[in-house]
Design an enzyme around this catalytic site. Sequence first.
Site, PDB file in Angstrom:
ATOM      1  N   GLU A 107      -5.270  10.266  41.296  1.00 32.29           N
ATOM      2  CA  GLU A 107      -4.816   8.913  41.618  1.00 32.29           C
ATOM      3  C   GLU A 107      -4.053   8.929  42.926  1.00 32.29           C
ATOM      4  O   GLU A 107      -3.191   9.780  43.157  1.00 32.29           O
ATOM      5  CB  GLU A 107      -3.932   8.352  40.496  1.00 32.29           C
ATOM      6  CG  GLU A 107      -3.623   6.886  40.727  1.00 32.29           C
ATOM      7  CD  GLU A 107      -2.807   6.278  39.591  1.00 32.29           C
ATOM      8  OE1 GLU A 107      -3.355   6.129  38.501  1.00 32.29           O
ATOM      9  OE2 GLU A 107      -1.625   5.978  39.822  1.00 32.29           O
ATOM     10  N   ASP A 132      -4.168  12.187  36.395  1.00 35.96           N
ATOM     11  CA  ASP A 132      -3.228  11.071  36.521  1.00 35.96           C
ATOM     12  C   ASP A 132      -1.851  11.710  36.699  1.00 35.96           C
ATOM     13  O   ASP A 132      -1.234  12.132  35.720  1.00 35.96           O
ATOM     14  CB  ASP A 132      -3.281  10.207  35.259  1.00 35.96           C
ATOM     15  CG  ASP A 132      -2.343   9.009  35.361  1.00 35.96           C
ATOM     16  OD1 ASP A 132      -2.196   8.463  36.466  1.00 35.96           O
ATOM     17  OD2 ASP A 132      -1.751   8.635  34.333  1.00 35.96           O
ATOM     18  N   ASP A 153      -1.772   8.134  29.644  1.00 36.69           N
ATOM     19  CA  ASP A 153      -2.005   9.039  30.781  1.00 36.69           C
ATOM     20  C   ASP A 153      -3.317   9.801  30.607  1.00 36.69           C
ATOM     21  O   ASP A 153      -4.014  10.082  31.588  1.00 36.69           O
ATOM     22  CB  ASP A 153      -0.855  10.038  30.909  1.00 36.69           C
ATOM     23  CG  ASP A 153       0.493   9.357  30.780  1.00 36.69           C
ATOM     24  OD1 ASP A 153       1.107   9.082  31.815  1.00 36.69           O
ATOM     25  OD2 ASP A 153       0.906   9.075  29.635  1.00 36.69           O
TER      26      ASP A 153
END
Lengths: 188, 188
Positions: free
Chosen positions: A68, A7, A141
């Site tokens: 991501e 992430d 996160d």
Amino acid sequence: MRVLGVDPGLTRCGVGVVDSLPGRRAKLVDVGVVRTDADLSVDLRLLRVAERLDAWLDEHLPDVVAVERVFAQHNVSTVTGTAQVAGIAMLAAARRGVPVALHTPSEVKAAVTGSGRADKEQVTRMVTRILGLAEAPRPADAADALALAICHLWRPSGALQGGERHELTAAQRAWAAAEHAARQRPRR
Amino acid sequence: MRVLGVDPGLTRCGVGVVDSLPGRRAKLVDVGVVRTDADLSVDLRLLRVAERLDAWLDEHLPDVVAVERVFAQHNVSTVTGTAQVAGIAMLAAARRGVPVALHTPSEVKAAVTGSGRADKEQVTRMVTRILGLAEAPRPADAADALALAICHLWRPSGALQGGERHELTAAQRAWAAAEHAARQRPRR
């Protein structure tokens, strides 16, 4: 299959490693967050993130890195740093011959909660349940990185970058690793 | 002082190396463009750019790397790739202990043409004149990379990332290079 989820973020970059188990189950291998100090210059912050991601890749030897997908429309103030960290994660994987998959935030939310508009708490709750953890991974996160990895395990086929690419065979990976080592050897 | 300028881009990344000469003059050392094929996946495109930038750094040993500062507001469709390549350029410099400076497009235009709103042709024309070239560097990305390097040579002090950082001494650079080589040695 082992997936390392990333992430991306310059202040906090979530990292999570998950193994697939038979019957659509998954097991936590490791999870953490790479933090960098906002007082450092951007180049040194990127170096810090890169060195930590290199260490995660070398320790856990994932089959795939799931990152991501960063959209320029979201969070204009932080998107540059987020895109840079995503790029560095992709580069670290590519240098090792590890395939990269990109997943959008709504794909990740849909994969773990059933809804593309789930909030962060729902995602964390489902990640905790799917992996059978006694405690929720924090901060968000870290949970998001695990959700990315789970999303990749449960993806419909074809999410890998470049439609035609597939996971490498053991022989291909050994070759890629040898080539990587040769390229990194200091020139004298 | 030797500056390597990088005009980041995923399709075309301009690279230019310039040496300072006494009396606010500058000399071209090398200029080029790294191109990547849009049919490749992003991770492999980033790998290609990184390998070429590594080669430029190792061949020309610049004292500073000057990178265009990427703003999320501009060119939303390409900003993610541009930011990723800028991040990879910064990382390549940081891995070698080479300081990084960021300059905005208008700072670069103002430095070489006197106007922050100059167009691409004016920038190319002034770069050609400043470096005393027989022919204009093409494409515009190559000229922009040289303009970035010239901008850095002629900058007011303080453009380096992180207010307190300075160019390294020869001894510091040798140390950083040795440390870099040690880190890159393949583990057996």
